[in-house]
Design an enzyme around this catalytic site. Sequence first.
Site, short mmCIF file in Angstrom:
data_model
loop_
_atom_site.label_atom_id
_atom_site.label_comp_id
_atom_site.label_asym_id
_atom_site.label_seq_id
_atom_site.Cartn_x
_atom_site.Cartn_y
_atom_site.Cartn_z
N ASP A 38 -8.45 -15.33 -5.34
CA ASP A 38 -8.58 -13.98 -4.76
C ASP A 38 -7.63 -13.85 -3.58
O ASP A 38 -7.28 -14.85 -2.94
CB ASP A 38 -10.01 -13.73 -4.28
CG ASP A 38 -10.24 -14.34 -2.89
OD1 ASP A 38 -10.17 -13.58 -1.89
OD2 ASP A 38 -10.48 -15.55 -2.79
N CYS A 90 6.88 -3.17 -16.94
CA CYS A 90 5.46 -3.02 -16.62
C CYS A 90 4.90 -1.79 -17.31
O CYS A 90 5.56 -0.74 -17.37
CB CYS A 90 5.29 -2.90 -15.10
SG CYS A 90 3.58 -2.67 -14.56
N CYS A 120 1.80 -0.45 -16.40
CA CYS A 120 0.69 0.07 -15.60
C CYS A 120 0.80 1.59 -15.51
O CYS A 120 1.83 2.19 -15.83
CB CYS A 120 0.68 -0.56 -14.21
SG CYS A 120 1.92 0.09 -13.06
N CYS A 170 3.86 2.79 -13.43
CA CYS A 170 5.17 2.65 -14.07
C CYS A 170 5.32 3.52 -15.31
O CYS A 170 6.44 3.89 -15.67
CB CYS A 170 5.42 1.17 -14.42
SG CYS A 170 5.69 0.14 -12.95
N HIS A 173 -0.15 -0.54 -9.07
CA HIS A 173 0.89 -1.38 -9.66
C HIS A 173 0.72 -2.85 -9.28
O HIS A 173 0.79 -3.74 -10.14
CB HIS A 173 2.28 -0.90 -9.25
CG HIS A 173 3.37 -1.85 -9.62
ND1 HIS A 173 3.87 -1.94 -10.91
CD2 HIS A 173 3.99 -2.83 -8.91
CE1 HIS A 173 4.78 -2.90 -10.96
NE2 HIS A 173 4.87 -3.46 -9.76
#
Length: 381
Positions: A270, A308, A310, A313, A339
């Site tokens: 994390d 990418c 996402c 993008c 992103h």
Amino acid sequence: MSEPVIRYELIKEEKHTGARLGKLHTPHGTFDTPMYMPVGTLATVKGLSPEELKEMGAQVILSNTYHLWLRPGDDLVAEAGGLHKFMNWDQGILTDSGGFQVFSLSDIRRIEEEGVHFRNHLNGSKLFLTPEKAIHIENNLGADMIMSFDECPPFYETHDYVEKSINRTTRWAERGLKAHQRPHDQALFGILQGAGYKDLRLQHARDMISLDFPGYSIGGLSVGESKEEMNEVLEYLTPVMPKDKPRYLMGVGSPDALIDGAIRGVDMFDCVLATRIARNGTTMTSTGRLVVKNAKYARDFRPLDEHCNCYTCRNYSRAYLRHLFKADEMFGLRLASIHNVHFLLNLMKQVRENIMNDSLLEFKEDFFERYGYNKENARAF
């Protein structure tokens, strides 16, 4: 004998590294490891909705016990039905114990055997956190995985101090185990400390493993030491950790550290890095760091990363994001955060695929070359 509240299933160990592919079975679902967990400090990943996180493949979210204790209060969260209902997240949640705040708030705390005296960083009021209190707060929050209360000593602290610290952390862990009221639906992890000392790291690992926690966290890394020092600790520590239990490297989440940690047998990571740097206009791409606020992107109508997929993008250009940041529009912070979180989640998906194919070292070499990592510039962030 009852089924453990969480269970780690080892699927495959890579041939040439310590990397391992697994599944983490929890009360709120089964999740693929190695995994990156987005950080939702105050029961929210900054700027992102639960629906967006699910769409990009997030599995487990981390929330912060210390901050939620102060606001809105763990009693209120319990009244709401626990963190899952409070924040509308029906997948995995992990909470830390407040132990890292013992480290990060070092100028406003005092450690003693019973617990830690704090000054509330919001209003300066006096607080006292014990292992029992930390577990009580985490029981109220109701996460699937909760952490023991520990001290995170500085990496370069003296051997004598760190030895005293880990012994106290072990005693605190024993107290936390006794105080844990929800072992049927919350898995309490032990945290392995020891700073940069191999003998103390291994000693503390033995002591904590003897307490038979359902999972183990590696603490006290990414606190100012070099990349090489962090990797050295992982190389001698993970081989002595139980194979049948999850291994969580706390607070580590730069792209290089995710890959290097996975190579050394870590299952869970994390870090706030993804959203923190996004709010400053810094994004991660397949060819390295991109600061979208820079003037050279004013008329660049390509996506942040042409490789990418996402939401950002697929729909918006570098020029548009630069405009949003220069105009102080909140949407720019959201798009950059979407992103970056997607980038790290997708990176871990690629790591899992390469472990399955026994090609993680080749993937690392290619990724580091494209990203611009080298020995002189080991970290790009």
